[in-house]
Design an enzyme around this catalytic site. Structure first.
Site, short mmCIF file in Angstrom:
data_model
loop_
_atom_site.label_atom_id
_atom_site.label_comp_id
_atom_site.label_asym_id
_atom_site.label_seq_id
_atom_site.Cartn_x
_atom_site.Cartn_y
_atom_site.Cartn_z
N LYS A 62 3.84 0.46 9.61
CA LYS A 62 4.06 1.71 9.02
C LYS A 62 3.60 3.05 9.43
O LYS A 62 4.15 4.23 9.59
CB LYS A 62 3.64 1.60 7.51
CG LYS A 62 4.59 1.08 6.63
CD LYS A 62 3.97 0.93 5.05
CE LYS A 62 2.87 0.12 4.97
NZ LYS A 62 2.49 0.05 3.37
N GLU A 111 0.76 -1.17 0.09
CA GLU A 111 0.10 -0.14 0.01
C GLU A 111 1.07 1.11 0.02
O GLU A 111 1.69 1.26 0.92
CB GLU A 111 -0.90 -0.03 1.26
CG GLU A 111 -1.78 1.11 1.17
CD GLU A 111 -2.61 1.15 2.22
OE1 GLU A 111 -2.76 0.35 3.33
OE2 GLU A 111 -3.66 2.22 2.59
N ARG A 155 5.50 -13.05 9.58
CA ARG A 155 6.20 -11.91 9.40
C ARG A 155 7.55 -11.79 9.88
O ARG A 155 7.78 -12.30 10.79
CB ARG A 155 5.37 -10.52 9.48
CG ARG A 155 4.70 -10.38 10.80
CD ARG A 155 3.65 -9.44 10.80
NE ARG A 155 4.01 -8.27 10.31
CZ ARG A 155 3.00 -7.38 9.49
NH1 ARG A 155 2.19 -8.04 9.06
NH2 ARG A 155 3.66 -6.27 9.30
P1 ATP Z 1 0.92 -1.96 7.83
O1 ATP Z 1 2.33 -2.17 8.64
O2 ATP Z 1 0.51 -0.59 7.63
O3 ATP Z 1 -0.08 -3.10 8.70
P2 ATP Z 1 1.90 -3.69 5.85
O4 ATP Z 1 3.13 -3.77 6.47
O5 ATP Z 1 0.89 -4.76 5.83
O6 ATP Z 1 0.90 -2.54 6.56
P3 ATP Z 1 1.71 -3.42 3.11
O7 ATP Z 1 2.11 -2.33 2.28
O8 ATP Z 1 0.28 -3.94 3.18
O9 ATP Z 1 2.20 -3.09 4.65
O10 ATP Z 1 2.61 -4.59 2.65
C1 ATP Z 1 3.08 -5.13 1.66
C2 ATP Z 1 3.28 -6.40 1.79
O11 ATP Z 1 4.30 -6.63 2.57
C3 ATP Z 1 2.12 -7.34 2.33
O12 ATP Z 1 2.07 -8.54 1.44
C4 ATP Z 1 2.43 -7.64 3.48
O13 ATP Z 1 2.11 -9.02 3.90
C5 ATP Z 1 3.98 -7.84 3.41
N1 ATP Z 1 4.69 -7.28 4.70
C6 ATP Z 1 4.65 -6.12 5.41
N2 ATP Z 1 5.22 -6.37 6.67
C7 ATP Z 1 5.55 -7.55 6.67
C8 ATP Z 1 6.92 -8.06 7.55
N3 ATP Z 1 7.33 -7.77 8.90
N4 ATP Z 1 7.48 -9.20 7.10
C9 ATP Z 1 7.01 -10.05 5.97
N5 ATP Z 1 6.10 -9.40 5.15
C10 ATP Z 1 5.62 -7.98 5.55
#
Ligand code: ATP
Ligand code: MG
Length: 571
Positions: free
Chosen positions: A281, A45, A271
């Site tokens: 974020k 996003e 994650r």
């Molecule tokens: P927020 O922190 O705002 O909840 P998000 O980290 O999910 O959002 P996105 O932009 O939706 O942010 O993430 C893009 C992709 O990265 C998604 O598929 C998400 O699952 C993956 N992602 C985000 N954080 C992690 C993490 N800590 N480890 C592995 N994958 C991640």
């Protein structure tokens, strides 16, 4: 071969260790489930900068595509116009490329599908699988029930298809105010899975979108937009993080009800979490907005831009992701492991140089005034192809304040009155006397040198207990050096009610009167070095000719290697 090509080649050639997701993909290839296609996607996003957690997802999605001769799409999940900005879209692309991956022409936006998403929504209404609901957000919450109690049907649930279509079209036309109505899927208010209790598909938002402008005033919710976007793109494996496990039935429900031409398989993995690191974020944005750090690319931030500015290489980050592996259970990785990876990488590639961060003046009384010798110094003992360079030696030098003690404690083997030490690549020197200022501070150390003891010479074998780094005062280049520690004082800052209470007040120390050897005078932004005996440093973009600024990437002390050794010892 430029750096990017070299890195890309390295990735292609590196055999990826298997994991449960790669096993699923391999099995699907074998059974020809998707006709041999492997299509993954990375769906950020654009509401912030990418962080090291995203790197794990990028390495996984782009990695699996590459290993299987498939493709990985970069898809901006831009369904929330109030939080998204072009700045983020651009930084995300730069970061994915920097990490060593490429989407070719497969760059998409969920907003590309707004028209199709709308059509599909009408189709669900026609099939009596979606309805317009007039409950407010609070009422909806009250109707939703809890984990232990079923929800209640909305009083608007039984509207006719005709009425729903009419209302939905008028929602789109902008006739209703924000928050007054939603479109909801008609599933099951008694489902044990709360995600299935008639989730909202569309809400009214009178906001300007960074790509579609004011064309829309209704926007699809993530759970609806995401699965449909995956289906439209013909994704085969939709890899996401564990918190979406409970959303999978909804993902499948939408695609089954819509009978989309493709039905991707959602697979969840754990994650990446790191100690001493925030990975949300929203919280990272708060750090930036409230000026707790100097920006998204502050070297203390876990963003890819922060890590890069700190001196991290993309290879070190990819190696960490690979080492951590892909699991089904959440865990937290010791940040020392990340530091270990960058040390390993920089040990191979960073030239060694000498820099004095907290200078103490040394005068060699028996060295001829005005004389300058050019000594040979090895650029990298790990890689002889990196060659040697010349460093000047003269009568007045700087050494590190820490390397001198007037009253040396036991086990302090460095310079002290009457004590002899080696100057790296140069001579043995012996401390004869010190000069103090009126407040008792040491301002100069006077030494003598032994001309017979030049490094590489016959007398080099004479034993001393310490070798110090130094720079020659007349030729040294002044520099600013920024030292960093963890941004937080506790291993799990995310658990604090208010993370600002656990910010480390010493996360940055700026030293402004440092000296580096003259070979660095013409260095360029981003260049990485090992400052001998101190750590790895890189040139910060704040640098300008005549005003060098370095960031400490990491010290030389490897906490992770110690932890590993201790673990091995107890096995
Ligand atoms: P927020 O922190 O705002 O909840 P998000 O980290 O999910 O959002 P996105 O932009 O939706 O942010 O993430 C893009 C992709 O990265 C998604 O598929 C998400 O699952 C993956 N992602 C985000 N954080 C992690 C993490 N800590 N480890 C592995 N994958 C991640
Ligand atoms: Mg997300």
């Amino acid at each position: 071969m430029n750096d990017a090509t070299r890195e890309r080649r390295e990735i292609t050639e590196a055999p990826a260790a298997s994991d449960f997701i790669r096993d699923i993909v391999a099995a699907d290839n074998k059974s020809n489930k998707h006709g041999g296609r492997v299509v993954t996607r990375f769906p950020p996003e654009p509401n912030g900068y990418l962080h090291i957690g995203h790197a794990k997802s990028i390495c996984l999605n782009f990695g699996i595509a590459r290993e299987n001769h498939g493709v990985c799409h970069l898809r901006f999940d831009d369904t929330n116009p109030t939080k998204e900005e072009v700045e983020y879209v651009e930084s995300i692309q730069a970061d994915v490329r920097w990490l060593g991956f490429d989407w070719d022409d497969k760059k998409f936006y969920a907003s590309d599908y707004f028209a199709q998403l709308y059509q599909y929504a009408e189709q669900l209404i026609q099939d009596d699988k979606a309805y317009v609901c007039d409950l407010s957000a609070d009422e909806m919450r009250a109707y939703r029930g809890t984990l232990t109690e079923p929800g209640k049907n909305s009083p608007y649930r039984d509207r006719s298809v005709t009425e729903n279509l009419d209302l939905f079209r008028r929602m789109r036309a902008g006739e209703f105010s924000e928050g007054s109505r939603t479109l909801r899927a008609k599933i099951d208010m008694a489902s044990p899975n709360i995600n299935m209790r008639d989730p909202v598909m569309y809400r009214i938002l009178k906001a300007t979108h960074h790509r579609t402008g004011d064309m829309w005033c209704i926007y699809p919710m993530y759970d609806y937009a995401h699965c449909v976007s995956d289906a439209i793109e013909g994704i085969t494996h939709s890899i996401c993080t564990l918190e979406f496990e409970d959303h999978r039935p909804l993902y499948d429900w939408f695609l089954d009800e819509l009978r989309t031409p493709h039905h991707p398989q959602q697979i969840e993995f754990a994650r990446l979490n790191l100690t001493y690191t925030l990975m949300s974020k929203r919280k990272l944005l708060q750090l930036v907005r409230d000026n707790h750090v100097r920006g998204w690319d502050d070297p203390r931030m876990p963003t890819l831009q922060g890590l890069r500015r700190r001196g991290y290489t993309s290879e070190a980050i990819r190696n960490l992701c690979e080492r951590v592996g892909v699991a089904k259970r959440n865990s937290t990785v010791d940040v020392a492991m990340l530091e270990h990876e960058i040390r390993e990488d920089l040990n191979k590639r960073a030239p060694r140089v000498m820099a004095v961060l907290q200078p103490l003046k040394v005068v060699i009384d028996n060295y001829p005034e005005g004389q300058v010798e050019q000594l040979d110094a090895v650029n990298n003992p790990e890689d002889s192809s990196m060659g040697t360079r010349k460093i000047p030696f003269s009568r007045v030098l700087y050494i590190e304040q820490d390397d001198f003690r007037e009253d040396p404690p036991k086990k302090f083997f460095r310079l002290a009155p009457g004590r002899e030490v080696r100057l790296r690549y140069a001579y043995l020197i012996k401390c004869e006397r010190i000069v103090k200022n009126e407040r008792g501070g040491i301002v100069e150390v006077h030494c003598t040198y032994d001309p017979e003891t030049r490094s590489g010479g016959a007398a080099e074998t004479r034993k001393v207990k310490a070798t110090l780094h130094w720079v020659s005062a007349a030729q040294a280049v002044p520099a600013e050096v920024r030292l960093y520690e963890q941004l937080f004082t506790v291993p799990d800052p995310g658990a604090a009610d208010d993370f600002t209470t656990v910010l480390n007040p010493n996360s940055i120390t700026v030293l402004t009167s440092c000296y580096v050897e003259p070979s660095l005078a013409t260095t360029t932004n981003g260049a990485r070095y090992q400052f001998e005996r101190q750590g790895y440093f890189c040139v910060d973009p704040d640098s300008a000719p005549g005003k060098l600024v370095f960031n400490r990437t990491v010290t030389l002390k490897d906490a992770w290697a110690k932890i590993e050794k201790a673990q091995k010892g107890t096995e």
